[in-house]
Motif scaffolding. Structure first.
Motif, PDB file in Angstrom:
ATOM      1  N   HIS A 130      70.491  35.479 -38.953  1.00 42.79           N
ATOM      2  CA  HIS A 130      69.234  34.829 -39.348  1.00 42.79           C
ATOM      3  C   HIS A 130      68.426  34.412 -38.124  1.00 42.79           C
ATOM      4  N   LEU A 131      69.111  33.866 -37.118  1.00 45.67           N
ATOM      5  CA  LEU A 131      68.432  33.415 -35.902  1.00 45.67           C
ATOM      6  C   LEU A 131      67.750  34.583 -35.177  1.00 45.67           C
ATOM      7  N   VAL A 132      68.475  35.694 -35.059  1.00 45.54           N
ATOM      8  CA  VAL A 132      67.944  36.852 -34.326  1.00 45.54           C
ATOM      9  C   VAL A 132      66.720  37.436 -35.027  1.00 45.54           C
ATOM     10  N   PHE A 133      66.797  37.604 -36.344  1.00 40.39           N
ATOM     11  CA  PHE A 133      65.712  38.283 -37.063  1.00 40.39           C
ATOM     12  C   PHE A 133      64.558  37.344 -37.409  1.00 40.39           C
ATOM     13  N   SER A 134      64.809  36.035 -37.421  1.00 44.06           N
ATOM     14  CA  SER A 134      63.727  35.081 -37.702  1.00 44.06           C
ATOM     15  C   SER A 134      62.698  35.027 -36.583  1.00 44.06           C
ATOM     16  N   ALA A 135      63.025  35.594 -35.426  1.00 41.55           N
ATOM     17  CA  ALA A 135      62.065  35.621 -34.317  1.00 41.55           C
ATOM     18  C   ALA A 135      60.821  36.427 -34.674  1.00 41.55           C
ATOM     19  N   PHE A 136      60.915  37.251 -35.719  1.00 35.65           N
ATOM     20  CA  PHE A 136      59.798  38.139 -36.053  1.00 35.65           C
ATOM     21  C   PHE A 136      59.037  37.706 -37.305  1.00 35.65           C
ATOM     22  N   GLY A 137      59.549  36.693 -37.986  1.00 40.27           N
ATOM     23  CA  GLY A 137      58.886  36.220 -39.186  1.00 40.27           C
ATOM     24  C   GLY A 137      59.890  35.604 -40.141  1.00 40.27           C
ATOM     25  N   SER A 158      59.203  39.261 -46.064  1.00 39.71           N
ATOM     26  CA  SER A 158      58.192  39.160 -47.114  1.00 39.71           C
ATOM     27  C   SER A 158      57.287  40.388 -47.173  1.00 39.71           C
ATOM     28  N   ASP A 159      57.181  41.125 -46.060  1.00 40.65           N
ATOM     29  CA  ASP A 159      56.275  42.269 -46.057  1.00 40.65           C
ATOM     30  C   ASP A 159      56.797  43.369 -45.126  1.00 40.65           C
ATOM     31  N   VAL A 160      56.241  44.545 -45.299  1.00 36.91           N
ATOM     32  CA  VAL A 160      56.671  45.723 -44.540  1.00 36.91           C
ATOM     33  C   VAL A 160      56.341  45.574 -43.057  1.00 36.91           C
ATOM     34  N   GLY A 161      55.192  44.992 -42.751  1.00 35.23           N
ATOM     35  CA  GLY A 161      54.769  44.871 -41.350  1.00 35.23           C
ATOM     36  C   GLY A 161      55.749  44.061 -40.518  1.00 35.23           C
ATOM     37  N   THR A 162      56.222  42.932 -41.073  1.00 31.63           N
ATOM     38  CA  THR A 162      57.182  42.092 -40.348  1.00 31.63           C
ATOM     39  C   THR A 162      58.502  42.820 -40.164  1.00 31.63           C
ATOM     40  N   ALA A 163      58.962  43.493 -41.225  1.00 33.22           N
ATOM     41  CA  ALA A 163      60.213  44.252 -41.141  1.00 33.22           C
ATOM     42  C   ALA A 163      60.097  45.360 -40.099  1.00 33.22           C
ATOM     43  N   SER A 164      58.958  46.045 -40.067  1.00 31.95           N
ATOM     44  CA  SER A 164      58.756  47.126 -39.102  1.00 31.95           C
ATOM     45  C   SER A 164      58.762  46.594 -37.668  1.00 31.95           C
ATOM     46  N   ALA A 165      58.140  45.435 -37.469  1.00 34.77           N
ATOM     47  CA  ALA A 165      58.116  44.832 -36.133  1.00 34.77           C
ATOM     48  C   ALA A 165      59.528  44.490 -35.673  1.00 34.77           C
ATOM     49  N   ALA A 166      60.340  43.953 -36.585  1.00 36.57           N
ATOM     50  CA  ALA A 166      61.726  43.617 -36.244  1.00 36.57           C
ATOM     51  C   ALA A 166      62.520  44.873 -35.914  1.00 36.57           C
ATOM     52  N   ALA A 169      61.583  46.342 -32.497  1.00 39.63           N
ATOM     53  CA  ALA A 169      62.033  45.542 -31.360  1.00 39.63           C
ATOM     54  C   ALA A 169      63.552  45.549 -31.195  1.00 39.63           C
ATOM     55  N   LEU A 170      64.296  45.624 -32.306  1.00 40.31           N
ATOM     56  CA  LEU A 170      65.738  45.375 -32.237  1.00 40.31           C
ATOM     57  C   LEU A 170      66.611  46.621 -32.381  1.00 40.31           C
ATOM     58  N   ASP A 171      66.083  47.696 -32.929  1.00 43.79           N
ATOM     59  CA  ASP A 171      66.910  48.891 -33.126  1.00 43.79           C
ATOM     60  C   ASP A 171      67.457  49.396 -31.788  1.00 43.79           C
TER      61      ASP A 171
END
Length: 315
Positions: A130-137, A158-166, A169-171
């Motif tokens: 949760h801590l790692v992925f919350s950095a993006f939304g 909550s949305d595709v844009g935030t998921a895509s940004a995460a 950055a993290l993949d």
């Protein structure tokens, strides 16, 4: 040659039957791409919504000359290529074909499937994820599980844009070492999109969380994701430790508010979140600390004790 043509093209690349288009609407569809390009030849493949802003695409023609015709036309035209009024910049791609268009895991969505390589299920807590992925939304929900591929998690935004940004950055990156147990040497994240859009979380536990619903019950038997109870050296069952305490308030004769609970539980460390709810006529609360150690100290000190005269906090 027009000024717009000079801005639209780069000539340093070798011609390819795959064209790279930029500055598209972020939700540009395959149909819109085909409509733009089909006057110049047969389109055999497209790949939309690529890049960090999802405003780029690739179009593959059946023949190299067809792609050259499109580039040449807009290079000499006074009117730039446009989609929905936006000027589209066109250049040759450095690839000769589009591979795995719309393959599973590549269709953008608001839920990510994360495979955590190099760890066992107990090495990475749901709170670290949760801590790692919350950095993006705002992370709405998390569910973790073990499959043949290893330890995995579904993470809902909550949305595709935030998921895509995460994902962007993290993949391929690693979870910071200071968040991992000492015996873990490396921890790589492999991230794709899930077909899920809304995870069904039934209980708050060490394997699943719904951060949108503070009233969701805690499932004690699922706190560690195992059915067998943890047994201590004395042969008695031990409750799995968590940074979230579940408190039942008995013999209430005075109102217990979030502020009251915050005052009581803050004596042991920073309280991150408090949720109060009624269940079966009894007042209960969830109290979240930043780590397990603080929560354990608070539990040991407060269990069975009075909040004030007539009110008890029983963990």
């Amino acid at each position: 040659m027009s000024t717009s043509g000079q801005q639209q093209f780069r000539y340093t690349q070798t011609p390819s039957k795959v064209l790279h288009l930029r500055n598209l609407p972020w939700d540009c569809s395959d149909e819109e791409l085909v409509e733009l390009c089909k006057p110049f030849g047969k389109i055999v493949n497209t790949k939309c919504n690529v890049g960090a802003n999802r405003n780029q695409a690739f179009v593959e023609f059946a023949d190299l000359n067809q792609a050259i015709n499109m580039v040449s036309y807009y290079a000499s035209s006074s009117e730039p290529a446009q989609v929905r009024g936006k000027t589209v910049y066109i250049q040759y791609s450095n690839r000769n074909e589009i591979v795995n268009n719309k393959s599973p895991g590549d269709v953008p969505g608001n839920v990510l499937l994360v495979t955590i390589e190099g760890v066992e299920a107990g090495d990475v807590s749901i709170d670290v994820i949760h801590l790692v992925f919350s950095a993006f939304g705002f992370v709405q929900k998390i569910a973790t599980f073990e499959k043949a591929a290893g330890f995995q998690a579904l993470i809902q935004f909550s949305d595709v844009g935030t998921a895509s940004a995460a994902r962007e950055a993290l993949d391929g990156r690693s979870i910071p070492k200071y968040l991992l147990p000492e015996h873990v040497n490396h921890c790589h994240l492999r991230i794709s999109y899930s077909a899920h859009t809304d995870l069904n979380i039934k209980f708050q536990s060490h394997r699943s969380r719904d951060y949108t619903n503070p009233y969701l019950p805690v499932n004690p038997t699922a706190m560690e994701g195992v059915l067998q109870p943890v047994v201590g050296p004395d042969g008695k069952k031990k409750e799995p430790e968590s940074n979230v305490l579940f408190a039942s308030l008995e013999n209430m004769q005075y109102a217990v508010t979030v502020d009251v609970l915050n005052t009581v539980f803050s004596a042991f460390g920073t309280v991150q979140k408090i949720a109060i709810f009624e269940k079966n006529g009894q007042t209960q609360a969830l109290v979240q600390y930043p780590d397990v150690t603080i929560a354990a100290a608070a539990k040991d000190a407060l269990e069975g004790h009075c909040i004030y005269d007539g009110g008890y906090c029983i963990q």
